[in-house]
Design an enzyme around this catalytic site. Structure first.
Site, PDB file in Angstrom:
ATOM      1  N   ASN A  42     -44.555  -8.140 -13.552  1.00  0.00           N
ATOM      2  CA  ASN A  42     -44.954  -6.953 -12.277  1.00  0.00           C
ATOM      3  C   ASN A  42     -46.316  -7.519 -11.811  1.00  0.00           C
ATOM      4  OD1 ASN A  42     -44.821  -3.335 -13.062  1.00  0.00           O
ATOM      5  ND2 ASN A  42     -43.864  -4.713 -11.336  1.00  0.00           N
ATOM      6  N   ASN A  74     -46.357   1.486  -3.336  1.00  0.00           N
ATOM      7  CA  ASN A  74     -45.127   0.757  -3.719  1.00  0.00           C
ATOM      8  C   ASN A  74     -45.070  -0.345  -2.488  1.00  0.00           C
ATOM      9  OD1 ASN A  74     -43.829   1.571  -5.876  1.00  0.00           O
ATOM     10  ND2 ASN A  74     -42.999   3.571  -4.780  1.00  0.00           N
ATOM     11  N   CYS A 132     -48.498   3.739 -11.786  1.00  0.00           N
ATOM     12  CA  CYS A 132     -47.726   2.691 -11.921  1.00  0.00           C
ATOM     13  C   CYS A 132     -48.534   2.144 -13.629  1.00  0.00           C
ATOM     14  CB  CYS A 132     -47.773   1.797 -10.989  1.00  0.00           C
ATOM     15  SG  CYS A 132     -47.197  -0.009 -11.403  1.00  0.00           S
ATOM     16  N   GLY A 133     -47.750   2.216 -14.333  1.00  0.00           N
ATOM     17  CA  GLY A 133     -48.600   1.845 -15.787  1.00  0.00           C
ATOM     18  C   GLY A 133     -48.858   0.229 -15.789  1.00  0.00           C
ATOM     19  N   ASN A 154     -36.919   6.526 -10.771  1.00  0.00           N
ATOM     20  CA  ASN A 154     -36.729   5.273 -11.512  1.00  0.00           C
ATOM     21  C   ASN A 154     -35.687   5.274 -12.391  1.00  0.00           C
ATOM     22  OD1 ASN A 154     -39.272   3.854 -10.091  1.00  0.00           O
ATOM     23  ND2 ASN A 154     -40.171   5.735 -11.185  1.00  0.00           N
ATOM     24  N   ARG A 208     -37.796   2.657  -7.522  1.00  0.00           N
ATOM     25  CA  ARG A 208     -37.638   2.958  -6.432  1.00  0.00           C
ATOM     26  C   ARG A 208     -39.052   2.772  -5.938  1.00  0.00           C
ATOM     27  NH1 ARG A 208     -39.755   9.595  -6.905  1.00  0.00           N
ATOM     28  NH2 ARG A 208     -41.849   9.213  -7.825  1.00  0.00           N
ATOM     29  N   CYS A 213     -41.665  -2.568 -15.784  1.00  0.00           N
ATOM     30  CA  CYS A 213     -42.072  -1.543 -15.260  1.00  0.00           C
ATOM     31  C   CYS A 213     -42.905  -0.597 -16.570  1.00  0.00           C
ATOM     32  CB  CYS A 213     -40.811  -0.367 -14.814  1.00  0.00           C
ATOM     33  SG  CYS A 213     -41.588   1.296 -14.356  1.00  0.00           S
ATOM     34  N   THR A 219     -44.459   2.586 -16.676  1.00  0.00           N
ATOM     35  CA  THR A 219     -44.172   3.740 -16.864  1.00  0.00           C
ATOM     36  C   THR A 219     -42.761   3.895 -17.250  1.00  0.00           C
ATOM     37  OG1 THR A 219     -43.592   3.873 -14.577  1.00  0.00           O
ATOM     38  CG2 THR A 219     -45.600   4.836 -15.244  1.00  0.00           C
TER      39      THR A 219
END
Length: 260
Positions: free
Chosen positions: A13, A65, A74-75, A171, A190, A199, A201
């Site tokens: 990511n 984003n 965003c984790g 998401n 998304r 991802c 989260t």
């Protein structure tokens, strides 16, 4: 104007990081942010993150984003921002910072491993074929049989844009159970409007959802994502999930300058 940027990734990511403590960056320029994140015409990333001053904490996280729009938490981006702040000398292995969903604690360990405290979760919607919860961002969680060959982009988009979640969307995470404390996850995000390699989260939502619906009674859960491995741990008090931590690698890739 030339700007300096840093590139980070957490289990694939990836993010463009900008030190915006002097507030020079044109934050309202959606087209610019989208272009910087473009993998053909820009730097290339799943998102762009600004590190900014905050009067009450070590720093503030502002996340966009890849479509250029400011977004929810965003984790993996948060974990990478902590590593970035550590590299800049803003923190020394421990952080308290502010994000769109509130206050976060984090720590940097050996081998670029960053542990990030996520928000508490107590509103979990359990349906016959899926679970929905918010872990800083909204997440649809659904178990599938053949995760390896599953069409994540098409099926994820149909749920994200479907009537279930309306205009804002969600998401979408597709999950396969490996054993009692391990699950494999693929996520449609998304704002990226595609599958991402990880991802944060999303895997947090999967770990909590799998415990909540009885797929596991473990409170430390390993998540296999396309870009590597993450861990989510938590305390469970009835239907309340607290002390939620997302842990995994957050690595510096390169730095550079770009004309904007």
């Amino acid at each position: 104007m030339q700007i300096e940027f840093y590139k980070y990734q957490g289990t694939g990511n990836d993010f463009v990081m900008i030190d915006n403590r002097t507030n020079f960056f044109p934050k309202e320029d959606i087209q610019l942010i989208e272009q910087l994140c473009d993998r053909r015409f820009g730097i290339g990333a799943d998102g762009l993150i600004l590190l900014e001053n905050d009067s009450d904490t070590d720093f503030r996280m502002v996340y966009y984003n890849s479509d250029g729009n400011e977004s929810s938490m965003c984790g993996n981006g948060g974990r990478c921002l902590v590593a970035f702040a550590n590299q800049l000398g803003v923190i020394n292995n421990q952080a308290i910072f502010m994000a769109t969903d509130g206050l976060h604690h984090a720590s940097v360990g050996n081998d670029a491993i960053v542990s990030l405290q996520m928000i508490d979760v107590d509103d979990i919607q359990k349906k016959d074929s899926y679970t929905f919860l918010n872990t800083g961002s909204p997440h649809h969680v659904q178990i599938v049989e053949d995760l390896k060959n599953y069409n994540v982009k098409d099926n994820g988009a149909s749920i994200r844009y479907g009537e279930l979640y309306g205009e804002k969307g969600s998401n979408v995470n597709f999950v396969k159970k490996i054993d009692e404390d391990t699950f494999s996850v693929r996520t449609y995000e998304r704002g990226v409007e595609d599958e991402t390699l990880a991802c944060g989260t999303g895997v947090t939502a999967v770990a909590i959802a799998m415990n909540a619906i009885g797929e596991t009674d473990k409170t430390s859960i390993n998540l296999n994502v396309e870009g590597g491995k993450l861990n989510v741990s938590f305390d469970k008090l009835g239907d309340h999930f607290t002390n939620v931590f997302l842990t995994g690698p957050a690595k510096f890739v390169f730095k550079g300058t770009i004309e904007i």
